[in-house]
Design a protein around this motif. Sequence first.
Motif, PDB file in Angstrom:
ATOM      1  N   LEU A  69       0.685  -1.405  -0.138  1.00 33.25           N
ATOM      2  CA  LEU A  69      -0.129   0.217  -0.148  1.00 33.25           C
ATOM      3  C   LEU A  69       0.692   1.353  -0.028  1.00 33.25           C
ATOM      4  O   LEU A  69       0.157   2.424  -1.000  1.00 33.25           O
ATOM      5  N   ASP A  70       1.678   1.369   0.887  1.00 34.22           N
ATOM      6  CA  ASP A  70       2.850   1.835   0.964  1.00 34.22           C
ATOM      7  C   ASP A  70       3.579   2.536  -0.376  1.00 34.22           C
ATOM      8  O   ASP A  70       3.534   3.877  -0.786  1.00 34.22           O
ATOM      9  N   GLU A  71       4.012   1.497  -1.422  1.00 33.47           N
ATOM     10  CA  GLU A  71       4.414   1.618  -2.349  1.00 33.47           C
ATOM     11  C   GLU A  71       3.646   2.647  -3.645  1.00 33.47           C
ATOM     12  O   GLU A  71       3.884   2.991  -4.424  1.00 33.47           O
ATOM     13  N   ARG A  72       1.927   2.060  -3.170  1.00 30.48           N
ATOM     14  CA  ARG A  72       0.932   2.066  -3.989  1.00 30.48           C
ATOM     15  C   ARG A  72       1.407   3.835  -4.282  1.00 30.48           C
ATOM     16  O   ARG A  72       0.988   4.312  -4.803  1.00 30.48           O
ATOM     17  N   LEU A  73       0.528   4.360  -2.257  1.00 26.37           N
ATOM     18  CA  LEU A  73       0.584   5.780  -2.383  1.00 26.37           C
ATOM     19  C   LEU A  73       2.202   5.832  -2.488  1.00 26.37           C
ATOM     20  O   LEU A  73       1.926   7.666  -3.044  1.00 26.37           O
ATOM     21  N   VAL A  74       2.950   5.798  -2.796  1.00 26.26           N
ATOM     22  CA  VAL A  74       4.511   6.839  -3.555  1.00 26.26           C
ATOM     23  C   VAL A  74       3.931   6.458  -4.466  1.00 26.26           C
ATOM     24  O   VAL A  74       4.447   8.155  -5.783  1.00 26.26           O
TER      25      VAL A  74
END
Length: 82
Positions: free
Chosen positions: A2-7
Amino acid sequence: DLDERLVDMLGTRFAYMRAAARIKPERGQVRDEARKAAVIAAARARAEVLDLPGECIEAIWEGLVEASIAYELAHWDERRQT
């Protein structure tokens, strides 16, 4: 994940800032307080529809929009130094 997708999504947002820096003829057009307020209000309203803490989302968006403006200004200046 999820954090990767947000970035990744932030990368897309900042790509739009670079594009905007290319097309805005005047530096003063980068900061648009009315647009900033509308973007932040929309984020807060969406958060509240989703039963998220509106105040928290508003604070995050304030930081995001200010960072976006700073990024766009830097690219605007960089493109016009030559």
